[in-house]
Write a protein that holds these residues in place. Structure first.
Motif, PDB file in Angstrom:
ATOM      1  N   CYS A 118       0.933  -1.106  -0.053  1.00 32.03           N
ATOM      2  CA  CYS A 118      -0.230   0.137   0.127  1.00 32.03           C
ATOM      3  C   CYS A 118       1.036   1.647   0.083  1.00 32.03           C
ATOM      4  O   CYS A 118       1.917   1.463   0.605  1.00 32.03           O
ATOM      5  CB  CYS A 118      -0.714   0.034   1.000  1.00 32.03           C
ATOM      6  N   ILE A 119       0.528   2.391  -1.067  1.00 33.93           N
ATOM      7  CA  ILE A 119       2.013   3.144  -1.236  1.00 33.93           C
ATOM      8  C   ILE A 119       0.414   4.425  -0.346  1.00 33.93           C
ATOM      9  O   ILE A 119       1.684   5.752  -0.568  1.00 33.93           O
ATOM     10  CB  ILE A 119       1.900   3.900  -2.543  1.00 33.93           C
ATOM     11  N   GLY A 120      -0.455   4.020   0.281  1.00 34.03           N
ATOM     12  CA  GLY A 120      -0.646   5.430   1.345  1.00 34.03           C
ATOM     13  C   GLY A 120      -1.521   6.500  -0.276  1.00 34.03           C
ATOM     14  O   GLY A 120      -1.568   7.847   0.665  1.00 34.03           O
ATOM     15  N   CYS A 121      -2.367   6.500  -0.889  1.00 36.48           N
ATOM     16  CA  CYS A 121      -2.157   7.158  -2.136  1.00 36.48           C
ATOM     17  C   CYS A 121      -4.435   7.778  -1.890  1.00 36.48           C
ATOM     18  O   CYS A 121      -4.692   8.727  -2.286  1.00 36.48           O
ATOM     19  CB  CYS A 121      -2.129   6.695  -3.325  1.00 36.48           C
ATOM     20  N   GLY A 122      -4.469   6.505  -1.002  1.00 39.76           N
ATOM     21  CA  GLY A 122      -5.699   6.903  -0.907  1.00 39.76           C
ATOM     22  C   GLY A 122      -7.141   6.252  -2.159  1.00 39.76           C
ATOM     23  O   GLY A 122      -8.205   5.827  -1.602  1.00 39.76           O
ATOM     24  N   CYS A 123      -6.395   5.111  -2.421  1.00 39.35           N
ATOM     25  CA  CYS A 123      -6.903   4.265  -3.573  1.00 39.35           C
ATOM     26  C   CYS A 123      -8.196   3.387  -2.563  1.00 39.35           C
ATOM     27  O   CYS A 123      -8.802   2.855  -2.980  1.00 39.35           O
ATOM     28  CB  CYS A 123      -6.518   3.502  -4.794  1.00 39.35           C
ATOM     29  N   LEU A 124      -7.421   2.316  -1.784  1.00 36.03           N
ATOM     30  CA  LEU A 124      -7.768   1.849  -0.942  1.00 36.03           C
ATOM     31  C   LEU A 124      -8.125   0.445  -2.184  1.00 36.03           C
ATOM     32  O   LEU A 124      -9.274  -0.201  -1.807  1.00 36.03           O
ATOM     33  CB  LEU A 124      -9.289   2.438  -0.296  1.00 36.03           C
ATOM     34  N   LEU A 126      -6.252  -2.589  -2.450  1.00 33.49           N
ATOM     35  CA  LEU A 126      -5.140  -3.215  -2.674  1.00 33.49           C
ATOM     36  C   LEU A 126      -5.474  -4.088  -1.325  1.00 33.49           C
ATOM     37  O   LEU A 126      -6.011  -2.872  -0.388  1.00 33.49           O
ATOM     38  CB  LEU A 126      -3.849  -3.007  -2.297  1.00 33.49           C
ATOM     39  N   CYS A 129      -4.274  -2.323   1.965  1.00 34.57           N
ATOM     40  CA  CYS A 129      -4.490  -1.328   2.182  1.00 34.57           C
ATOM     41  C   CYS A 129      -5.456  -0.848   3.693  1.00 34.57           C
ATOM     42  O   CYS A 129      -5.029   0.051   4.242  1.00 34.57           O
ATOM     43  CB  CYS A 129      -5.263  -0.127   0.752  1.00 34.57           C
ATOM     44  N   ASN A 133      -3.193   1.835   5.899  1.00 37.81           N
ATOM     45  CA  ASN A 133      -4.221   2.890   5.669  1.00 37.81           C
ATOM     46  C   ASN A 133      -5.774   2.566   5.798  1.00 37.81           C
ATOM     47  O   ASN A 133      -6.637   2.774   4.854  1.00 37.81           O
ATOM     48  CB  ASN A 133      -3.702   3.180   3.801  1.00 37.81           C
TER      49      ASN A 133
HETATM   50  S1  FES Z   1      -2.235   1.102  -2.641  1.00 36.91           S
HETATM   51 FE1  FES Z   1      -3.483   3.019  -2.642  1.00 36.91          FE
HETATM   52  S2  FES Z   1      -3.721   3.414   0.023  1.00 36.91           S
HETATM   53 FE2  FES Z   1      -2.957   1.725  -0.364  1.00 36.91          FE
END
Ligand code: FES
Length: 162
Positions: A118-124, A126, A129, A133
């Motif tokens: 999870c890269i913490g981009c907000g997409c949720l 994966l 996530c 996140n």
């Molecule tokens: S990869 Fe996007 S919020 Fe986790």
């Protein structure tokens, strides 16, 4: 590729282009931006000091790793004018850039290694996530992929490297 005559202290723009692998038009552009300088002959032809090859190589490699021309120009401005820069001059430049380059290296490594997380981009998007996140909690910290951004040392805002 014609090897340059070792005793040649000055180069034409063609020689500089051929040995550096940078197009004549790009050399003209670098000169117009003050990154490199030449003198003019009586016939108004450019002549570059041979050490311009090192500056052009520095510009080329720096651009290849994504460093903006403005930052490259700032760095080159620390070198002395009117004489060939010494090892110490280049060491000073290198030291000033160390933190910046380290942040870039770290950013490239995270991009290489962390894309499956999870890269913490907000997409949720994966399954990870939910743990890394939850409900996009990281969005409260600020914009962008909060878990992928590398914060440059000494950056009070904790912002990512440019
Ligand atoms: S990869 Fe996007 S919020 Fe986790």
């Amino acid at each position: 590729m014609t090897r340059l005559e070792p005793r040649a202290h000055e180069l034409t723009v063609g020689q500089l282009a051929e040995r550096s692998g940078v197009a004549v038009s790009a050399l003209h552009f670098y000169e117009s931006k003050g990154l490199i300088a030449s003198r003019r002959t009586a016939g108004n032809q450019r002549r570059f000091a041979r050490d311009t090859l090192r500056r052009v190589s520095f510009i080329k490699v720096s651009q290849r790793v994504g460093i903006p021309l403005s930052e490259i120009k700032e760095a080159l401005a620390t070198l002395p004018e009117g004489r060939t820069p010494t090892v110490d001059d280049w060491a000073r430049l290198s030291e000033q850039w160390r933190g910046h380059l380290n942040a870039r290296i770290a950013q490239l490594q995270k991009l290489r290694d962390d894309l499956t997380e999870c890269i913490g981009c907000g997409c949720l998007s994966l399954s990870k996530c939910a743990l890394a996140n939850p409900y996009d909690r990281l969005g409260e910290e600020g914009p962008g992929p909060r878990r992928l951004l590398v914060r440059e040392a000494g950056d009070p805002a904790g912002g990512p490297c440019a």
